[in-house]
Scaffold this motif. Sequence first.
Motif, PDB file in Angstrom:
ATOM      1  N   GLY A  29     -30.715 -15.088  12.676  1.00 34.41           N
ATOM      2  CA  GLY A  29     -30.728 -13.644  12.485  1.00 34.41           C
ATOM      3  C   GLY A  29     -31.205 -12.818  13.653  1.00 34.41           C
ATOM      4  N   ALA A  30     -31.884 -13.427  14.603  1.00 33.57           N
ATOM      5  CA  ALA A  30     -32.378 -12.646  15.733  1.00 33.57           C
ATOM      6  C   ALA A  30     -31.232 -12.063  16.552  1.00 33.57           C
ATOM      7  N   ALA A  31     -30.184 -12.853  16.758  1.00 37.89           N
ATOM      8  CA  ALA A  31     -29.041 -12.353  17.522  1.00 37.89           C
ATOM      9  C   ALA A  31     -28.318 -11.244  16.761  1.00 37.89           C
ATOM     10  N   ALA A  32     -28.175 -11.395  15.463  1.00 38.86           N
ATOM     11  CA  ALA A  32     -27.520 -10.359  14.661  1.00 38.86           C
ATOM     12  C   ALA A  32     -28.315  -9.057  14.701  1.00 38.86           C
ATOM     13  N   ALA A  33     -29.639  -9.169  14.640  1.00 33.79           N
ATOM     14  CA  ALA A  33     -30.481  -7.973  14.717  1.00 33.79           C
ATOM     15  C   ALA A  33     -30.380  -7.333  16.095  1.00 33.79           C
ATOM     16  N   GLY A  34     -30.353  -8.152  17.134  1.00 38.50           N
ATOM     17  CA  GLY A  34     -30.201  -7.628  18.487  1.00 38.50           C
ATOM     18  C   GLY A  34     -28.862  -6.946  18.689  1.00 38.50           C
ATOM     19  N   LEU A  35     -27.805  -7.537  18.138  1.00 41.39           N
ATOM     20  CA  LEU A  35     -26.480  -6.927  18.245  1.00 41.39           C
ATOM     21  C   LEU A  35     -26.419  -5.616  17.469  1.00 41.39           C
ATOM     22  N   ALA A  36     -27.007  -5.589  16.297  1.00 39.38           N
ATOM     23  CA  ALA A  36     -27.023  -4.342  15.516  1.00 39.38           C
ATOM     24  C   ALA A  36     -27.743  -3.237  16.286  1.00 39.38           C
ATOM     25  N   LEU A  37     -28.843  -3.583  16.938  1.00 41.74           N
ATOM     26  CA  LEU A  37     -29.564  -2.598  17.741  1.00 41.74           C
ATOM     27  C   LEU A  37     -28.732  -2.168  18.943  1.00 41.74           C
ATOM     28  N   ALA A  38     -28.115  -3.115  19.631  1.00 44.48           N
ATOM     29  CA  ALA A  38     -27.264  -2.773  20.778  1.00 44.48           C
ATOM     30  C   ALA A  38     -26.152  -1.829  20.351  1.00 44.48           C
ATOM     31  N   ARG A  39     -25.557  -2.113  19.208  1.00 37.86           N
ATOM     32  CA  ARG A  39     -24.494  -1.235  18.702  1.00 37.86           C
ATOM     33  C   ARG A  39     -25.025   0.153  18.378  1.00 37.86           C
ATOM     34  N   GLU A  40     -26.213   0.219  17.778  1.00 36.02           N
ATOM     35  CA  GLU A  40     -26.822   1.511  17.459  1.00 36.02           C
ATOM     36  C   GLU A  40     -27.083   2.314  18.736  1.00 36.02           C
ATOM     37  N   LEU A  41     -27.656   1.667  19.736  1.00 40.71           N
ATOM     38  CA  LEU A  41     -27.942   2.364  20.993  1.00 40.71           C
ATOM     39  C   LEU A  41     -26.648   2.798  21.686  1.00 40.71           C
ATOM     40  N   ALA A  42     -25.622   1.969  21.617  1.00 36.64           N
ATOM     41  CA  ALA A  42     -24.331   2.323  22.221  1.00 36.64           C
ATOM     42  C   ALA A  42     -23.714   3.537  21.534  1.00 36.64           C
ATOM     43  N   VAL A  43     -23.789   3.567  20.210  1.00 34.29           N
ATOM     44  CA  VAL A  43     -23.251   4.715  19.470  1.00 34.29           C
ATOM     45  C   VAL A  43     -24.030   5.980  19.814  1.00 34.29           C
ATOM     46  N   ARG A  44     -25.349   5.874  19.898  1.00 39.48           N
ATOM     47  CA  ARG A  44     -26.166   7.030  20.285  1.00 39.48           C
ATOM     48  C   ARG A  44     -25.730   7.553  21.659  1.00 39.48           C
ATOM     49  N   ALA A  45     -25.546   6.650  22.597  1.00 40.02           N
ATOM     50  CA  ALA A  45     -25.132   7.043  23.946  1.00 40.02           C
ATOM     51  C   ALA A  45     -23.759   7.698  23.927  1.00 40.02           C
ATOM     52  N   GLU A  93     -34.195  12.162  20.325  1.00 39.72           N
ATOM     53  CA  GLU A  93     -33.267  11.035  20.474  1.00 39.72           C
ATOM     54  C   GLU A  93     -33.949   9.878  21.203  1.00 39.72           C
ATOM     55  N   LEU A  94     -34.685  10.188  22.251  1.00 43.49           N
ATOM     56  CA  LEU A  94     -35.408   9.172  22.997  1.00 43.49           C
ATOM     57  C   LEU A  94     -36.468   8.504  22.119  1.00 43.49           C
ATOM     58  N   ASP A  95     -37.240   9.306  21.420  1.00 39.40           N
ATOM     59  CA  ASP A  95     -38.288   8.766  20.543  1.00 39.40           C
ATOM     60  C   ASP A  95     -37.704   7.876  19.454  1.00 39.40           C
ATOM     61  N   GLU A  96     -36.575   8.281  18.871  1.00 38.68           N
ATOM     62  CA  GLU A  96     -35.928   7.483  17.823  1.00 38.68           C
ATOM     63  C   GLU A  96     -35.402   6.162  18.378  1.00 38.68           C
ATOM     64  N   ALA A  97     -34.864   6.195  19.582  1.00 40.32           N
ATOM     65  CA  ALA A  97     -34.349   4.969  20.197  1.00 40.32           C
ATOM     66  C   ALA A  97     -35.484   3.989  20.478  1.00 40.32           C
ATOM     67  N   VAL A  98     -36.585   4.491  21.019  1.00 45.75           N
ATOM     68  CA  VAL A  98     -37.742   3.622  21.283  1.00 45.75           C
ATOM     69  C   VAL A  98     -38.258   3.021  19.977  1.00 45.75           C
ATOM     70  N   ALA A  99     -38.346   3.837  18.945  1.00 44.95           N
ATOM     71  CA  ALA A  99     -38.820   3.351  17.647  1.00 44.95           C
ATOM     72  C   ALA A  99     -37.887   2.277  17.096  1.00 44.95           C
ATOM     73  N   ALA A 100     -36.577   2.454  17.264  1.00 43.36           N
ATOM     74  CA  ALA A 100     -35.613   1.462  16.774  1.00 43.36           C
ATOM     75  C   ALA A 100     -35.786   0.132  17.504  1.00 43.36           C
ATOM     76  N   VAL A 101     -36.012   0.178  18.796  1.00 35.15           N
ATOM     77  CA  VAL A 101     -36.212  -1.048  19.566  1.00 35.15           C
ATOM     78  C   VAL A 101     -37.485  -1.753  19.092  1.00 35.15           C
ATOM     79  N   ARG A 102     -38.537  -0.989  18.901  1.00 34.83           N
ATOM     80  CA  ARG A 102     -39.803  -1.591  18.473  1.00 34.83           C
ATOM     81  C   ARG A 102     -39.702  -2.188  17.074  1.00 34.83           C
ATOM     82  N   ARG A 103     -38.998  -1.498  16.180  1.00 36.16           N
ATOM     83  CA  ARG A 103     -38.810  -2.029  14.824  1.00 36.16           C
ATOM     84  C   ARG A 103     -38.057  -3.351  14.864  1.00 36.16           C
ATOM     85  N   THR A 104     -37.014  -3.387  15.650  1.00 35.42           N
ATOM     86  CA  THR A 104     -36.212  -4.613  15.746  1.00 35.42           C
ATOM     87  C   THR A 104     -37.048  -5.750  16.341  1.00 35.42           C
TER      88      THR A 104
END
Length: 109
Positions: A29-45, A93-104
């Motif tokens: 599950g670590a890779a799936a969680a990392g991919l989900a985060l990468a996708r979230e950050l990509a969509v934000r960008a 947006e920056l604060d939310e992205a940092v929080a998402a990375v830390r949560r993951t």
Amino acid sequence: MLDTTELTAAVDRLADRLRAAPQSRLQRGAAAAGLALARELAVRAQRLEAPDAPPRDMPDAGVFAVADQLVVAGNDLAEILRTAPAGPAFRRELDEAVAAVRRTATATL
């Protein structure tokens, strides 16, 4: 201009942990969680860069590529935010992205 060092540092730390994780942990599950985060950050960008265009989905390149995908997406978002005009929306947006990375990072590794 926003200081995005906190975001890039958090992304780099998580990516390093994903690179160091055993294959079994990545597959559990670590890779799936990392991919989900990468996708979230990509969509934000993408939404910041081209708000009228539909976001494109980051492909699943496998458990051993997820750390690199995370770094690319995180750095893309950081660069867009770094060069954006100052304002509360971009700061949020920056604060939310940092929080998402830390949560993951907390939830997966």
